[in-house]
Design a protein around this motif. Structure first.
Motif, PDB file in Angstrom:
ATOM      1  N   ASP A  41      41.747   5.033 -28.042  1.00  0.00           N
ATOM      2  CA  ASP A  41      42.656   5.548 -29.067  1.00  0.00           C
ATOM      3  C   ASP A  41      44.091   5.123 -28.793  1.00  0.00           C
ATOM      4  O   ASP A  41      45.003   5.549 -29.489  1.00  0.00           O
ATOM      5  N   THR A  43      46.994   3.275 -25.595  1.00  0.00           N
ATOM      6  CA  THR A  43      47.262   2.930 -24.201  1.00  0.00           C
ATOM      7  C   THR A  43      48.486   3.664 -23.685  1.00  0.00           C
ATOM      8  O   THR A  43      49.445   3.873 -24.422  1.00  0.00           O
ATOM      9  N   LYS A  45      51.189   3.530 -20.299  1.00  0.00           N
ATOM     10  CA  LYS A  45      51.607   2.807 -19.086  1.00  0.00           C
ATOM     11  C   LYS A  45      52.412   3.770 -18.233  1.00  0.00           C
ATOM     12  O   LYS A  45      53.274   4.493 -18.744  1.00  0.00           O
ATOM     13  N   GLN A  47      54.697   4.150 -14.647  1.00  0.00           N
ATOM     14  CA  GLN A  47      55.383   3.491 -13.529  1.00  0.00           C
ATOM     15  C   GLN A  47      55.996   4.563 -12.637  1.00  0.00           C
ATOM     16  O   GLN A  47      56.647   5.490 -13.131  1.00  0.00           O
TER      17      GLN A  47
ATOM     18  N   LYS B   5      58.062   6.809 -15.095  1.00  0.00           N
ATOM     19  CA  LYS B   5      58.118   6.485 -16.524  1.00  0.00           C
ATOM     20  C   LYS B   5      56.709   6.529 -17.072  1.00  0.00           C
ATOM     21  O   LYS B   5      55.782   6.025 -16.435  1.00  0.00           O
ATOM     22  N   VAL B   6      56.568   7.137 -18.216  1.00  0.00           N
ATOM     23  CA  VAL B   6      55.262   7.157 -18.890  1.00  0.00           C
ATOM     24  C   VAL B   6      55.485   6.640 -20.303  1.00  0.00           C
ATOM     25  O   VAL B   6      56.282   7.201 -21.055  1.00  0.00           O
ATOM     26  N   GLN B   7      54.830   5.517 -20.635  1.00  0.00           N
ATOM     27  CA  GLN B   7      54.981   4.967 -21.970  1.00  0.00           C
ATOM     28  C   GLN B   7      53.680   5.149 -22.755  1.00  0.00           C
ATOM     29  O   GLN B   7      52.618   4.720 -22.300  1.00  0.00           O
ATOM     30  N   VAL B   8      53.804   5.830 -23.855  1.00  0.00           N
ATOM     31  CA  VAL B   8      52.641   6.045 -24.728  1.00  0.00           C
ATOM     32  C   VAL B   8      52.794   5.104 -25.912  1.00  0.00           C
ATOM     33  O   VAL B   8      53.836   5.119 -26.585  1.00  0.00           O
ATOM     34  N   ASP B   9      51.793   4.232 -26.152  1.00  0.00           N
ATOM     35  CA  ASP B   9      51.975   3.261 -27.239  1.00  0.00           C
ATOM     36  C   ASP B   9      51.806   3.929 -28.610  1.00  0.00           C
ATOM     37  O   ASP B   9      51.330   5.065 -28.716  1.00  0.00           O
ATOM     38  N   LYS B  11      49.831   3.430 -31.052  1.00  0.00           N
ATOM     39  CA  LYS B  11      48.454   3.780 -31.452  1.00  0.00           C
ATOM     40  C   LYS B  11      48.030   5.123 -30.845  1.00  0.00           C
ATOM     41  O   LYS B  11      47.481   5.982 -31.525  1.00  0.00           O
ATOM     42  N   LEU B  12      48.329   5.297 -29.563  1.00  0.00           N
ATOM     43  CA  LEU B  12      47.945   6.542 -28.888  1.00  0.00           C
ATOM     44  C   LEU B  12      48.718   7.736 -29.459  1.00  0.00           C
ATOM     45  O   LEU B  12      48.158   8.812 -29.670  1.00  0.00           O
ATOM     46  N   ILE B  16      47.207  11.089 -31.154  1.00  0.00           N
ATOM     47  CA  ILE B  16      47.561  12.455 -30.744  1.00  0.00           C
ATOM     48  C   ILE B  16      48.046  13.257 -31.961  1.00  0.00           C
ATOM     49  O   ILE B  16      47.652  14.401 -32.160  1.00  0.00           O
TER      50      ILE B  16
END
Lengths: 128, 165
Positions: A41, A43, A45, A47, B5-9, B11-12, B16
């Motif tokens: 559903d 991605t 990322k 760090q 750092k948290v990157q949610v694209d 699409k995700l 949600i």
């Protein structure tokens, strides 16, 4: 974990009560390994710089005289009489299922890199 | 400094948003697109999110609100009803949730301001309140939100950990 409907003890991996068939909703997130994630559903990322990794390792991994630290792209495990350096963790394609009050989230690690000053990971996420 | 750092694209984030009942919100190119059906007509609005260090701000420029009613008078009526509904809903839905997680009424600021481009409705969430809640979740790690970047790729959450002895 206990079934809210009948009170029967249930396994953390169960999603339905084996006794009464009621849906089980864990009160705290539960991580279960090895679940097929199905279609993604999206991605995420993540760090973490070396300092953040070291704080987490100190809090969650260092115990009973074993010190786990992160430096220069290596995880170092030290205890009296032992020093171990991990330069690569083959975690790609590791699959996890996270069950909580928010529902079920399936995660598949697509990339896990130990870098000079940070740890980076890419996760394919599927929501149930 | 111990940064994460948290990157949610995109699409995700949209997946949600689809899980949240009773709303039609979509994230596209760094903005949320919202649609609502009101008794006086259907309405579409753009919500521009931003982070200024003190607040996470969701701004609704009134001139970007489109309705299925034509004419200046009807559209302005529609905008007024729309903002009234949104601000009431924000209080009715968000405040109890915030209270449940131990955040006070000062967490949320709902206001209508006049800016150079026209009237803007703003829903602001206090970063201090978010950080107090985050710290309470794990007092020893004391996680803090330091940045939120909304872009066409998705949303990036930036934070840090501070070890508390």
């Amino acid at each position: 974990m206990k079934c809210e409907s009948c009170g029967k003890e249930a396994s953390l991996e169960d999603r339905f009560c084996q006794d009464c068939g009621g849906r089980l909703t864990p009160t705290h997130p539960v991580v279960v390994a090895g679940t097929d994630t199905g279609s993604s559903d999206g991605t995420a990322k993540i760090q973490l710089d070396s300092n953040a990794v070291n704080i987490l390792l100190k809090e969650f991994a260092s115990k009973d005289g074993t010190e786990v630290t992160y430096k220069g792209g290596q995880i170092q495990v030290q205890r009296p009489g032992l020093k171990l350096s991990v330069t690569q963790l083959p975690l790609d394609d590791t699959r996890l299922r996270l069950d909580g009050t928010f529902g079920t989230v399936k995660l598949q690690l697509a990339n896990f890199n130990l870098e000079e000053h940070q740890v980076s990971l890419k996760v394919n996420v599927s929501l149930d | 400094m111990a940064e994460f750092k948290v990157q949610v694209d995109e699409k995700l984030l949209n997946s949600i948003l689809k899980q949240i009942p009773e709303q039609k919100l979509e994230y596209r190119h760094g903005c949320f697109l919202g649609a609502a059906k009101l008794p006086v007509g259907a309405v579409k609005a753009v919500v521009i999110p931003s982070f200024n260090g003190s607040y996470v701000v969701f701004a609704v420029p009134f001139k970007e609100i489109k309705g299925d009613l034509t004419g200046k008078f009807f559209l302005s009526k529609l905008i007024s009803v729309f903002w009234g509904t949104i601000s009431k809903q924000a209080e009715k839905v968000a405040l109890p949730v915030l209270r449940k997680y131990g955040m006070g009424a000062d967490t949320l600021v709902i206001e209508k301001v006049k800016e150079a481009g026209g009237e803007v409705g703003k829903i602001k969430v206090s970063v201090n309140a978010i950080n107090r809640w985050l710290e309470a979740q794990h007092p020893r790690l004391s996680p803090n939100l330091t940045g939120l970047i909304f872009s066409s790729e998705g949303v990036e959450v930036v934070g840090d950990l501070r070890v508390v002895a």
